[in-house]
Design a protein around this motif. Sequence first.
Motif, PDB file in Angstrom:
ATOM      1  N   SER A 157       0.827  -1.208   0.000  1.00  0.00           N
ATOM      2  CA  SER A 157       0.000   0.000   0.000  1.00  0.00           C
ATOM      3  C   SER A 157       0.857   1.251   0.000  1.00  0.00           C
ATOM      4  O   SER A 157       0.513   2.243  -0.637  1.00  0.00           O
ATOM      5  CB  SER A 157      -0.900   0.031   1.227  1.00  0.00           C
ATOM      6  N   ASP A 176      -5.747  -1.104  -4.775  1.00  0.00           N
ATOM      7  CA  ASP A 176      -5.079  -1.592  -3.566  1.00  0.00           C
ATOM      8  C   ASP A 176      -6.022  -2.527  -2.818  1.00  0.00           C
ATOM      9  O   ASP A 176      -6.927  -2.085  -2.136  1.00  0.00           O
ATOM     10  CB  ASP A 176      -4.676  -0.408  -2.688  1.00  0.00           C
ATOM     11  N   GLU A 177      -5.821  -3.810  -2.949  1.00  0.00           N
ATOM     12  CA  GLU A 177      -6.658  -4.832  -2.302  1.00  0.00           C
ATOM     13  C   GLU A 177      -8.144  -4.571  -2.564  1.00  0.00           C
ATOM     14  O   GLU A 177      -8.933  -4.498  -1.628  1.00  0.00           O
ATOM     15  CB  GLU A 177      -6.419  -4.829  -0.777  1.00  0.00           C
ATOM     16  N   GLN A 184      -9.122  -0.593  -0.490  1.00  0.00           N
ATOM     17  CA  GLN A 184      -9.555  -1.868   0.065  1.00  0.00           C
ATOM     18  C   GLN A 184     -10.925  -1.807   0.732  1.00  0.00           C
ATOM     19  O   GLN A 184     -11.781  -2.634   0.481  1.00  0.00           O
ATOM     20  CB  GLN A 184      -8.522  -2.343   1.095  1.00  0.00           C
TER      21      GLN A 184
HETATM   22 MG    MG Z   1      -2.418  -2.714   2.430  1.00  0.00          MG
END
Ligand code: MG
Lengths: 646, 326
Positions: free
Chosen positions: B61, B181-182, B105
């Motif tokens: 991240s 990101d995720e 995320q």
């Molecule tokens: Mg992360």
Amino acid sequence: MRRRPGPDSQATGVLGRTRPGSRSAAGVLGRMGPGFWAAAGWIALVLLAAVLADVLPLARYDETLAGPPRSGPSAAHPFGTDGLGRDVLSRVVHGARVSLGVGVGAVLLGLGIGAPLGILAGYRRRAADTVIMAVNDVAQAFPALVFALAVVAFAGANLRNVLIVLGVLGVPSWVRLVRGATLTYAEREFVLAARVLGARDRRILWREIVPNVAVPAASYAFIGMAVVVVAEGGLAFLGLSVQAPTPTWGGLINEGRTLLETAPHVVLAPSLVMFLTVLSFNLVGDRLRALTDVRESGLEPVREAGAAPLPSAPHEVRAGCLLQAEDLRTHLVTPRGVVRAVDGVSFTLERGRTLAVVGESGSGKSMLIRSILGLLPGSSVRGGHVYLSGDDLTARTPAEMRSVLGPRLGTVFQDPMTALNPVRTIGTQVTEPLRVHLRMGRRQARAEAARLLASVGIPDPERMLRRYPHQLSGGMRQRVTIAMALSCGPDVLFADEPTTALDVTVQDQVLRLLHRLREERDMAMVLVSHDLSLVARWADEVIVMYAGKVVERGPAAEVFARPRMPYTEALLRAAPRLSDPVHHRLSVIPGRPPDLADLPPGCAFQPRCPYAEDRCAREAPPLTGSYACWYPLDEVVVEGADSRGR
Amino acid sequence: MAGSGSAHLRPRDEVLLRVEDLVVEFPAGRGRTVRAVSGVSFDLARSETLGIVGESGCGKSSAARALVQLPPPRSGSVRLDGLELTALRGEALRRTRRRLQMIFQDPISSLNPRRRVREIVEEGPRVWDLPGDRVDEVLEAVGLDPRAAAVRRPHEFSGGQCQRISIARALVLDPEVVICDEPVSALDVSVQAQILGLLEDLKERYRLTLVFIAHDLAVVKNVSDRIMVMYLGKVCELAPSAELISAPAHPYTRALIASIPGGGPDLPPAGTLISGEPPSPVDPPSGCRFRTRCPRAGARCASEEPQIRQVGEDHWLACHYPTDSR
Ligand SMILES: [Mg+2]
Ligand SMILES: Nc1ncnc2c1ncn2[C@@H]1O[C@H](COP(=O)(O)OP(=O)(O)OP(=O)(O)O)[C@@H](O)[C@H]1O
Ligand code: SF4
Ligand code: SF4
């Protein structure tokens, strides 16, 4: 990291997932309860009276001998008259002008100065934050009341000075509150997203931060008004507020003091009005704060359940069986209706075996575990039976359950941090069950704790006993909770998503450990997981849950190789596998899980099921044999990605 | 450095995004420093998807955020189509923002709870004074009803739908590169499959270049053309997705695959490939950062950091004693 509803937030998962069509602000306001509305009504009434004081048909507040002095309440003077024969009601209403005027004015002043500073400190951070907060801390350490007394005494006791002093005194608290609220939101990803979009700071502040800070600020404003009204009353009582003849509530109480014995109503009337007003401000402030909480979590407050336990069907108790659940039901009573979190689950579990419970979030996995353990929220109704070696656990009181939880049923949850007390050492926490349940002495318990930690693969256990949870990594913490769960030698270990919060490489280590311990101790294990490949690897038997019901069950290898129920098949095909080719299209289950408070008629999977026929929408399929489905898939052996059932 | 070097970067004119020697650090109190990303390099050709995998805290991240300069990296270079982003500040940087978007995320916390969904998606065009005619189109492209979006707020949507809203917000500005990101880690399997399919569709439709970050190797393999494995702020291995999974050469990649239940049928049990837990990024090991958990570690691993080198066609590796698994 993978973030999923934890064991404690599973209730949130169950309720939060099934979002109502619309939960407008008005809808939430409507559920604030009668107390809120009574308080808001009182505030409105007092405010209105204060504003309209001059046009209301009242005696003039300074007209002496409007009635006989010191006379009690009467039709002409509902609150009676004071020592000079002035109408007390009129004086209280005019007093509200000063008291509420100071309250509202001072709060607006404090907000006006404090909010921009707080937003600046919380949003800019760094130097701005350091300077503002340092000054703020000094200001807060100031003896406020002394300061107020001194300034008013020096500059003159009039409305303007009192308002300014009380307003300025409130600034540090405002800065602190607004900064805190700003900080929480400034760290949220939506603020980052706005910056990535290219929005300028000013726009981000107005659009993203201010609307979110507004609700806690409004809540605090009401509480702040209560504080200011009391403070003004205090000043007035000391004669340091607006001077006579202008009435203020504190001033009225002060004047009436000498008449307390002969005419108590002169003191009681303004006191009561002031008390009610302060109470109302506080109540409205508190309820507004609750409003933010509700919106944040998506969890609606649960109501007290009045219903009797759910009835259960006749069944046979198998004495030889370690754990038997019969038609277990848990229904949660919420404002939206009854949420059927667990709806008729039955299974049996023998020693030396692992039963896995799989399903998507909100399908009732954690609630099932909580129902077995009797750890349910107050708003729930449970039905059915749980037998541990033939002994009915559902007949036990919570106090009686305590002798079973720990010694016979051990638990490991997703987030080890919630299971460990952050301010106590690992040693205290691991030895506690040993001392309580097994009545070990201090030294013996400590030696046993060290042995336990070593058995779960913790290096240097003696030193570990002296540490605090936050000093350990996630994997180590989870090992500690496993050691605690095992400390009293349970017969069944319940592990609810025990590795979901852990790294893949550590996950494997922890599952290996659980498996080894289960074998060594000849325990049974109930493993809850959303991860099908993990379940396929570690479980002997599996039950697949959908909308609170078991939709398929059987030996894990069997169920995953030859799913019969369309939902199981769909789950298997939706999960990506390492063996799939790159850019492989996963098959998608359309729609989303149903609202547990408003299930579709017939089969709960029917709106999403590709094989559904008319009958599915009419009749719910019973769990016969290993699956609950009217049109099960053929018994075709499916391998890996090619699990095309029919 | 450990697992450093930029031998694997392709010629500048072939790539859209080129990241060289990225370093991200955070103060950790008491004068110490968290070394979140230490000398990471990678690049993306137009319309390519690069997957980045690694465990929690390996700096995925932090690297993603350094790409969009929020906050800017401690050092290193991020070039978008030849334009050096790290050299830009203020208005000049802001003007590049349309070209580089991000998806996060947590589907809930990435949407402002007090705004209506349509306003959230419209924010981009408003900021840039563009006509909002793309808004309906992207809302439909991500499978949301524009009429419902006009009146509803995020809390009235499920996690999967919230993630769709985030994707619409990122796409409305017609970006060239999208950093995810995720994006599916908080979602259920069935919803995850929907979002992964959606990303693939949108990638084709809008000719997107994607950086796809996740800790789940199976998910990353599903969408990525190439995969880069990170460990404690360093690059371990980089290869085309299928090759990375079928012929992992770095000891950490092998452990990662073997740890997945049913993951590496040809690999030895994970227990023999990795031990212990990740060290703190405040005080990373000398030489190769993986050496404290690596069964193959030798003396050289502590003293000398492995440099990235080529071991196959487009297969890159940073290890002194790799396994030849072919
Ligand atoms: Mg992360
Ligand atoms: N703002 C910050 N201040 C201090 N340390 C930070 C900050 N952000 C990240 N870190 C640290 O940097 C390291 C890398 O973090 P990062 O969030 O990039 O990891 P990640 O691979 O994305 O992990 P996850 O999978 O948990 O999201 C971690 O040790 C983390 O604690
Ligand atoms: S009963 Fe009907 S709707 Fe339900 S899973 Fe079986 S085929 Fe599908
Ligand atoms: S063999 Fe050495 S260089 Fe390679 S991963 Fe292991 S410790 Fe690092």
